[in-house]
Scaffold this motif. Structure first.
Motif, PDB file in Angstrom:
ATOM      1  N   ARG A 120       0.781  -1.323   0.027  1.00 53.41           N
ATOM      2  CA  ARG A 120       0.034   0.174   0.139  1.00 53.41           C
ATOM      3  C   ARG A 120       0.781   1.227   0.033  1.00 53.41           C
ATOM      4  NH1 ARG A 120      -4.620   1.428   4.341  1.00 53.41           N
ATOM      5  NH2 ARG A 120      -6.073   2.438   2.918  1.00 53.41           N
ATOM      6  N   ILE A 121       0.693   2.209  -0.877  1.00 54.36           N
ATOM      7  CA  ILE A 121       1.389   3.500  -1.106  1.00 54.36           C
ATOM      8  C   ILE A 121       0.389   4.656  -0.909  1.00 54.36           C
ATOM      9  CG2 ILE A 121       2.735   4.897  -2.633  1.00 54.36           C
ATOM     10  CD1 ILE A 121       3.554   2.389  -4.094  1.00 54.36           C
ATOM     11  N   LEU A 122       0.833   5.856  -0.087  1.00 51.89           N
ATOM     12  CA  LEU A 122       0.136   6.939   0.146  1.00 51.89           C
ATOM     13  C   LEU A 122       0.960   7.892  -0.783  1.00 51.89           C
ATOM     14  CD1 LEU A 122      -0.313   6.777   4.080  1.00 51.89           C
ATOM     15  CD2 LEU A 122      -1.699   6.083   2.324  1.00 51.89           C
ATOM     16  N   PRO A 123       0.082   8.448  -1.630  1.00 57.42           N
ATOM     17  CA  PRO A 123       0.959   9.196  -3.018  1.00 57.42           C
ATOM     18  C   PRO A 123       1.308  10.407  -2.371  1.00 57.42           C
ATOM     19  CG  PRO A 123      -1.285   8.078  -3.750  1.00 57.42           C
ATOM     20  CD  PRO A 123      -1.222   7.805  -2.242  1.00 57.42           C
ATOM     21  N   GLY A 124       0.413  11.168  -1.527  1.00 56.89           N
ATOM     22  CA  GLY A 124       0.812  12.327  -0.794  1.00 56.89           C
ATOM     23  C   GLY A 124       2.215  12.275  -0.137  1.00 56.89           C
ATOM     24  N   GLN A 125       2.476  11.255   0.769  1.00 58.33           N
ATOM     25  CA  GLN A 125       3.800  11.124   1.449  1.00 58.33           C
ATOM     26  C   GLN A 125       4.952  10.875   0.269  1.00 58.33           C
ATOM     27  OE1 GLN A 125       3.582   7.713   4.162  1.00 58.33           O
ATOM     28  NE2 GLN A 125       5.661   7.958   4.561  1.00 58.33           N
ATOM     29  N   LEU A 126       4.631  10.271  -0.582  1.00 62.17           N
ATOM     30  CA  LEU A 126       5.537   9.825  -1.815  1.00 62.17           C
ATOM     31  C   LEU A 126       5.913  11.366  -2.360  1.00 62.17           C
ATOM     32  CD1 LEU A 126       7.052   7.426  -2.752  1.00 62.17           C
ATOM     33  CD2 LEU A 126       5.424   7.435  -4.618  1.00 62.17           C
ATOM     34  N   LEU A 127       4.804  12.265  -2.558  1.00 62.54           N
ATOM     35  CA  LEU A 127       5.202  13.482  -3.190  1.00 62.54           C
ATOM     36  C   LEU A 127       6.123  14.530  -2.303  1.00 62.54           C
ATOM     37  CD1 LEU A 127       1.978  14.628  -5.030  1.00 62.54           C
ATOM     38  CD2 LEU A 127       4.089  13.711  -5.904  1.00 62.54           C
ATOM     39  N   ARG A 128       5.651  14.503  -0.955  1.00 59.16           N
ATOM     40  CA  ARG A 128       6.457  14.986  -0.052  1.00 59.16           C
ATOM     41  C   ARG A 128       7.984  14.627   0.074  1.00 59.16           C
ATOM     42  NH1 ARG A 128       1.521  15.297   2.314  1.00 59.16           N
ATOM     43  NH2 ARG A 128       1.584  13.245   3.351  1.00 59.16           N
ATOM     44  N   GLU A 129       7.952  13.431   0.007  1.00 56.41           N
ATOM     45  CA  GLU A 129       9.564  12.823  -0.065  1.00 56.41           C
ATOM     46  C   GLU A 129      10.435  13.204  -1.417  1.00 56.41           C
ATOM     47  OE1 GLU A 129       9.401   8.490   0.429  1.00 56.41           O
ATOM     48  OE2 GLU A 129       8.676   8.628   2.504  1.00 56.41           O
ATOM     49  N   ARG A 149      19.346  25.883  -7.235  1.00 55.59           N
ATOM     50  CA  ARG A 149      18.598  26.729  -6.616  1.00 55.59           C
ATOM     51  C   ARG A 149      17.680  27.457  -7.208  1.00 55.59           C
ATOM     52  NH1 ARG A 149      18.859  24.458  -1.694  1.00 55.59           N
ATOM     53  NH2 ARG A 149      20.790  24.120  -1.111  1.00 55.59           N
ATOM     54  N   GLY A 150      17.819  27.769  -8.617  1.00 51.08           N
ATOM     55  CA  GLY A 150      17.144  28.561  -9.514  1.00 51.08           C
ATOM     56  C   GLY A 150      15.808  27.852  -9.987  1.00 51.08           C
ATOM     57  N   LEU A 151      15.489  26.695  -9.521  1.00 53.01           N
ATOM     58  CA  LEU A 151      14.200  25.838  -9.875  1.00 53.01           C
ATOM     59  C   LEU A 151      13.361  25.929  -8.635  1.00 53.01           C
ATOM     60  CD1 LEU A 151      14.258  22.637 -12.011  1.00 53.01           C
ATOM     61  CD2 LEU A 151      12.810  22.769  -9.897  1.00 53.01           C
ATOM     62  N   ARG A 152      12.187  26.422  -9.181  1.00 57.73           N
ATOM     63  CA  ARG A 152      11.215  26.653  -7.837  1.00 57.73           C
ATOM     64  C   ARG A 152      10.455  25.416  -7.694  1.00 57.73           C
ATOM     65  NH1 ARG A 152      12.216  31.415 -10.460  1.00 57.73           N
ATOM     66  NH2 ARG A 152      10.529  30.841 -12.023  1.00 57.73           N
ATOM     67  N   VAL A 153      10.173  24.661  -6.785  1.00 58.04           N
ATOM     68  CA  VAL A 153       9.176  23.536  -6.676  1.00 58.04           C
ATOM     69  C   VAL A 153       7.819  23.886  -5.912  1.00 58.04           C
ATOM     70  CG1 VAL A 153       9.354  21.107  -6.018  1.00 58.04           C
ATOM     71  CG2 VAL A 153      11.511  22.056  -6.531  1.00 58.04           C
ATOM     72  N   SER A 154       6.791  23.468  -6.257  1.00 57.43           N
ATOM     73  CA  SER A 154       5.388  23.249  -5.466  1.00 57.43           C
ATOM     74  C   SER A 154       5.003  22.104  -5.583  1.00 57.43           C
ATOM     75  CB  SER A 154       4.811  24.725  -6.136  1.00 57.43           C
ATOM     76  OG  SER A 154       4.540  24.372  -7.432  1.00 57.43           O
ATOM     77  N   VAL A 155       4.289  22.008  -4.280  1.00 57.47           N
ATOM     78  CA  VAL A 155       3.780  20.455  -4.119  1.00 57.47           C
ATOM     79  C   VAL A 155       2.266  20.821  -3.670  1.00 57.47           C
ATOM     80  CG1 VAL A 155       3.560  18.319  -2.857  1.00 57.47           C
ATOM     81  CG2 VAL A 155       5.647  19.196  -3.343  1.00 57.47           C
ATOM     82  N   MET A 156       1.224  19.929  -4.522  1.00 57.79           N
ATOM     83  CA  MET A 156      -0.069  19.917  -4.215  1.00 57.79           C
ATOM     84  C   MET A 156      -0.672  18.774  -3.877  1.00 57.79           C
ATOM     85  SD  MET A 156      -1.316  23.125  -6.532  1.00 57.79           S
ATOM     86  CE  MET A 156      -0.391  22.626  -7.982  1.00 57.79           C
ATOM     87  N   ALA A 157      -1.120  18.275  -2.681  1.00 59.41           N
ATOM     88  CA  ALA A 157      -1.542  16.905  -2.227  1.00 59.41           C
ATOM     89  C   ALA A 157      -2.727  17.162  -1.512  1.00 59.41           C
ATOM     90  CB  ALA A 157      -0.457  16.070  -1.861  1.00 59.41           C
ATOM     91  N   PRO A 158      -3.878  16.896  -1.748  1.00 58.78           N
ATOM     92  CA  PRO A 158      -4.944  17.121  -0.810  1.00 58.78           C
ATOM     93  C   PRO A 158      -4.863  15.818   0.346  1.00 58.78           C
ATOM     94  CG  PRO A 158      -5.479  16.098  -2.829  1.00 58.78           C
ATOM     95  CD  PRO A 158      -4.319  16.423  -3.111  1.00 58.78           C
ATOM     96  N   SER A 159      -5.566  15.869   1.344  1.00 58.76           N
ATOM     97  CA  SER A 159      -5.529  14.941   2.432  1.00 58.76           C
ATOM     98  C   SER A 159      -6.366  13.846   2.111  1.00 58.76           C
ATOM     99  CB  SER A 159      -5.855  15.584   3.734  1.00 58.76           C
ATOM    100  OG  SER A 159      -7.121  16.213   3.720  1.00 58.76           O
ATOM    101  N   ASP A 160      -7.250  13.946   1.248  1.00 58.30           N
ATOM    102  CA  ASP A 160      -8.092  12.854   1.033  1.00 58.30           C
ATOM    103  C   ASP A 160      -7.719  11.795   0.024  1.00 58.30           C
ATOM    104  OD1 ASP A 160      -8.804  14.715  -0.789  1.00 58.30           O
ATOM    105  OD2 ASP A 160     -10.958  14.726  -0.630  1.00 58.30           O
ATOM    106  N   LEU A 161      -6.564  12.038  -0.431  1.00 56.66           N
ATOM    107  CA  LEU A 161      -5.981  11.157  -1.806  1.00 56.66           C
ATOM    108  C   LEU A 161      -6.276   9.672  -1.239  1.00 56.66           C
ATOM    109  CD1 LEU A 161      -2.683  12.563  -2.711  1.00 56.66           C
ATOM    110  CD2 LEU A 161      -4.784  12.622  -3.875  1.00 56.66           C
ATOM    111  N   TRP A 162      -6.729   9.032  -2.216  1.00 58.64           N
ATOM    112  CA  TRP A 162      -7.082   7.471  -2.275  1.00 58.64           C
ATOM    113  C   TRP A 162      -5.587   6.843  -2.115  1.00 58.64           C
ATOM    114  CZ3 TRP A 162     -10.545   7.869  -7.037  1.00 58.64           C
ATOM    115  CH2 TRP A 162     -11.976   8.307  -6.603  1.00 58.64           C
ATOM    116  N   PRO A 163      -5.376   5.779  -1.318  1.00 54.09           N
ATOM    117  CA  PRO A 163      -4.081   4.908  -1.629  1.00 54.09           C
ATOM    118  C   PRO A 163      -4.182   4.063  -2.753  1.00 54.09           C
ATOM    119  CG  PRO A 163      -5.730   3.934  -0.084  1.00 54.09           C
ATOM    120  CD  PRO A 163      -6.333   5.186  -0.363  1.00 54.09           C
ATOM    121  N   VAL A 164      -2.970   3.765  -3.467  1.00 51.95           N
ATOM    122  CA  VAL A 164      -2.794   2.996  -4.372  1.00 51.95           C
ATOM    123  C   VAL A 164      -1.912   1.833  -3.846  1.00 51.95           C
ATOM    124  CG1 VAL A 164      -2.897   4.999  -5.946  1.00 51.95           C
ATOM    125  CG2 VAL A 164      -0.544   4.246  -5.273  1.00 51.95           C
TER     126      VAL A 164
END
Length: 907
Positions: free
Chosen positions: A606-615, A626-641
């Motif tokens: 079982r994988i939690l996609p949000g946790q994987l994106l934060r890693e 440093r010149g590369l700007r990173v943004s992450v958007m992961a809602p808390s109700d994501l289904w597991p895969v």
């Protein structure tokens, strides 16, 4: 002589004048002092070494050895690049060389003043005195004096060694060379013997009593260096290695040992001579040769007596006069082609004679004045004489052109039904004939081809491939090869092309006959086969790497687990936990590489996609520019895969790396995830998609984008738009394969100059699958041993020592061996006292029979646990099942090791 005036007297006058041109040109090059002449003479000397390289004397038993002060030695001995070495190290080296039985030691290093440490100076002076046969190098203070060579009658100002060293040494000499303008040393430098200022080489020669270095008259003899190979050909060793007791003393025994610097980039405090070797090639012409190796080469010449000599000047002039006359009178009566063959043969004869004199008589001669000047001039005169005759016949050939063209048309009518495309083209590229198969293949009619509307594709007469084929056909009459072309609609073709030069009755070229076969599909299939073979090779390489990496991870993992058992503060416990987690991750990555290369899937969970994106966000922020700007958007109700975390992590990493490469000047990288339900209409729009519930993982960048013509090929193996050496073409194919294995699909959107978006669709984990998630195996606390004797056989000492420490701490007695033969010897020594053997599957064994089979043959009842760095299904697992042995997969922790040992004793 064809092509010259008819007046007999004028013709003979012109011939005599022309005949003298090669003679005068060669003599001017030899004695005129011109730079190009000197270059030809020097090139004659240098090229003989390259031509005779395979017959150069072997130096396996060289009486001379070199010790280099190279960059690794600087780093190992912690010496500054801008200061002289610690002279205590030189004293240590001399003691080492004395113990090894060195015949003499030559320092190509200046000791012209005391060092910063008087004690080290005294130690070095004493070591020089004890060695007894040490020659120190000195340097000429005035650079202009270096050109004074020969009988050594000039006296110069010299930076001699400091008195305390000079008194202890057997002598000193000038560490100088006669350097030409191109930084090549070609002549011996004996020094200035009449003023008792010899070179270091002659000083050593006199010290050793060599008969070739006794008198001033010998020094006045013109001697040329005989090199024995390219730079670093003479046996050598680094300074650091020379200090090591493990270095073979035979490398120095009864040898003359030179100690000097090896050229390196950056500052260099010791003496630094950077010269070029006559063995240099165009691709390594900037490769420097150490000056100490030049001195060592001179020493070898004196010891072996095989230096080179040059022919006397009057003999060289006579040879050039004879060859100059022969080059003209021997070629002028022949037409260009026979004259060319004869010139080539003459070139070969000159090379052979020059090589023979070089190898057999140790004489060299400026042979390039003949081969590179006189023979080409003679050939040029011959070609010029016949050019007039060729011009006279040109008009006659043009008159016959129309008749030949008509004949070609008549012949072409016979091959209209051929399946291959057939074209007839004149010498200027015009299309004279095209059969129906050619019209079908390329999409142009014969009228369009003759009108010149097909200015691209197969009709472009200046296309590099067609130009090469045309020139080759004109030279040899035929050409067979492959050409990449396009049809009228832009479709790419690969054709097998056979060109034939058609001549008229007089033998003059008239047109070209082209027979073309479409092999596009066949070549595509061959390419796929080659790509499959390449992937198979990659898999084999991955298997070898996995064993070494797992061996490296095993002691780390066991050591971390042992440390965690001891009392630690919370911060240390957290660091140890992080180390253990990353060791497991490294082992998972190695296992996934093996599984991917062998075409097998890994374990899924079982994988939690949000946790994987934060890693992944953390990895990108820590490692990307440093010149590369990173943004992450992961809602808390994501289904597991459900999937393999390492593989999904690899998918995200590959996409992020591609995004980084597309934004070399900086930009925005977006990582996002959301729940999505794909309808049937939406699935029909996306390749390989099926309706259902998915978690969509998005990776978007604002980079250069993907060209529309490249979009269909982005997932093909080995396709890449990156420069050569920066891309393998395996990143996106790997992503596609992993996503397909997880029953997902990919949607790609890109616009040139705007950016690219990859959407990864992974199926939502079913409720039944989520409920069946197995808990991780928890190993029971291992039982302590009671002094049982265990034998560990592993050629990796770090792994064996860590296993030993773990087992000894648990109450066992442990013996270690590095090979199967050593393990058998220990078994025989203890005579049944060994209770268990831990055997590395790849432990060395004598002969072709594996170590496990030899142990089973002599000790069939001994319990054995095999340790392997592979995965399930590898040869070690098969051998364990066949022999009844246990199997312990590397890398393993202390708990797994103790559990495996305790399990054997429980049975």
């Amino acid at each position: 002589m064809p092509g010259f005036p008819n007046n007999l007297a004028l013709r003979w006058l012109v011939r005599c004048g022309i005949s003298l041109i090669p003679c005068l040109a060669a003599l001017w090059a030899l004695v005129g002092g011109s730079s190009w002449g000197d270059s030809l003479v020097e090139a004659s000397y240098d090229s003989l070494f390259r031509l005779t390289a395979r017959w150069q004397p072997r130096l396996e038993q060289s009486p001379v050895t070199i010790i280099y002060l190279d960059l690794p030695s600087y780093q190992s001995q912690k010496q500054s690049l801008n200061k002289p070495w610690d002279r205590g190290l030189h004293a240590r080296l001399l003691r080492r060389l004395k113990e090894a039985g060195a015949r003499a030691v030559v320092f190509d290093i200046l000791f012209n003043e005391p060092g910063p440490d008087p004690a080290a100076d005294l130690e070095l002076a004493e070591a020089i005195r004890q060695q007894g046969a040490v020659v120190l190098g000195a340097e000429v203070s005035k650079p202009s004096s270096r050109s004074a060579v020969g009988d050594g009658s000039l006296s110069v100002v010299v930076d001699a060694p400091a008195p305390m060293f000079l008194k202890a040494a057997a002598g000193w000499g000038l560490a100088e060379s006669t350097v030409d303008d191109d930084f090549v040393v070609r002549q011996h430098f004996p020094g200035f013997l009449r003023s008792d200022q010899p070179s270091v080489v002659w000083r050593v020669g006199r010290l050793l009593g060599l008969p070739t270095a006794r008198t001033v008259e010998q020094a006045a003899e013109e001697r040329w260096l005989r090199y024995y190979g390219p730079p670093l050909s003479i046996p050598h060793v680094s300074y650091d290695s020379a200090l090591q007791p493990a270095t073979d003393p035979g490398l120095f025994r009864d040898k003359v040992v030179f100690v000097g610097a090896q050229p390196m980039a950056g500052a260099f405090g010791e003496r630094r001579d950077e010269l070029r070797s006559p063995f240099r090639k165009w691709n390594d012409r900037d490769l420097f040769m150490p000056g100490v190796e030049v001195h060592a080469t001179e020493m070898l010449n004196l010891i072996r007596g095989d230096w080179l000599r040059r022919l006397p000047g009057d003999i060289e002039i006579g040879i050039l006069l004879v060859t100059g006359l022969l080059s003209v009178w021997g070629l002028r009566w022949l037409r260009p082609v026979p004259a060319t063959f004869l010139a080539v043969g003459a070139e070969g004869l000159v090379v052979a004679v020059a090589m023979g004199g070089f190898l057999l008589q140790r004489h060299w001669f400026p042979w390039l004045l003949v081969s590179g000047l006189q023979i080409p001039l003679g050939l040029g005169i011959s070609i010029l004489a016949h050019s007039v005759e060729w011009y006279r016949t040109k008009r006659r050939m043009e008159a016959e052109r129309r008749v030949a063209e008509e004949k070609i048309r008549e012949q072409a009518a016979l091959i209209d039904k051929a399946q291959d495309a057939i074209l007839v083209r004149d010498l200027q590229g015009g299309v004279l004939y095209a059969n129906p198969s050619a019209e079908r293949l390329y999409g142009w009619s014969l009228r369009e081809l003759q009108a010149g509307v097909a200015g691209i594709g197969p009709m472009d007469w200046q296309d590099p491939g067609i130009l090469q084929a045309r020139l080759a056909t004109e030279r040899s009459g035929e050409w067979v090869g492959e050409l990449a072309q396009r049809t009228s609609r832009g479709r790419e073709l690969l054709v097998q092309s056979r060109w034939t030069l058609i001549r008229d009755a007089g033998g003059a070229p008239r047109s070209f006959l082209l027979i073309l076969t479409d092999i596009t599909e066949r070549r595509r299939l061959e390419t796929q086969v080659l790509q499959a073979q390449r992937m198979e090779t990659i898999g084999a390489l991955a298997g070898g790497m996995a064993h070494d990496l797992n061996n490296a991870l095993s002691p780390i993992l066991m050591g971390v687990q042992i440390l965690r058992r001891k009392p630690q503060d919370p911060e240390s416990q957290q660091m140890l936990s992080m180390l253990e987690t990353n060791c497991h991750r490294g082992a998972d990555i190695v296992r996934q590489v093996l599984l991917f290369a062998r075409g097998r899937d890994g374990e899924q969970q079982r994988i939690l996609p949000g946790q994987l994106l934060r890693e992944m966000e953390q990895v990108v922020r820590q490692t990307f520019p440093r010149g590369l700007r990173v943004s992450v958007m992961a809602p808390s109700d994501l289904w597991p895969v459900r999937g393999n975390p390492t593989q999904i992590h690899q998918v995200l990493l590959n996409l992020c790396v591609n995004a980084r490469d597309a934004m070399s000047e900086g930009g925005d990288l977006t990582l996002a995830a959301d729940n999505a339900t794909v309808s049937a209409d939406e699935a029909a729009r996306i390749p390989n998609a099926t309706p259902g519930e998915y978690v969509v993982i998005l990776v978007a960048d604002t980079g250069t984008g993907i060209a529309p013509e490249d979009m269909p090929k982005v997932f093909e193996p080995f396709f890449t738009t990156k420069p050569v050496g920066q891309g393998t073409g395996l990143g996106l194919p790997t992503v596609s394969r992993i996503v397909r294995q997880h029953r997902g699909f990919i949607d790609v959107k890109s616009e040139v100059g705007v950016g690219t978006t990859f959407e990864i669709y992974l199926p939502r984990e079913a409720a039944a699958e989520a409920g069946s998630e197995e808990s991780r195996e928890v190993l029971p606390a291992p039982a302590r041993g009671h002094g049982e004797l265990l034998l560990v056989v592993d050629d990796e000492q770090a792994v064996a020592q860590m296993i030993r420490s773990t087992l000894v701490e648990q109450g066992y007695r442990v013996e270690c061996a590095v090979s199967g033969e050593e393990g058998l010897a220990l078994l025989d020594q203890h005579r049944g006292g060994v209770g268990l053997m831990l055997l590395d599957w790849q432990a060395p064994a004598a002969g072709e029979e594996p170590a496990l089979q030899r142990i089973r043959a002599r000790h069939p009842s001994l319990p054995v646990v095999l340790m392997s760095g592979g995965v399930e299904g590898d040869p070690a697992a098969f051998a364990a099942r066949e022999s009844g042995a246990g199997l312990l997969a590397k890398p393993f922790g202390a708990a797994q090791l103790l559990a495996a040992v305790a399990g054997v004793f429980r049975r």
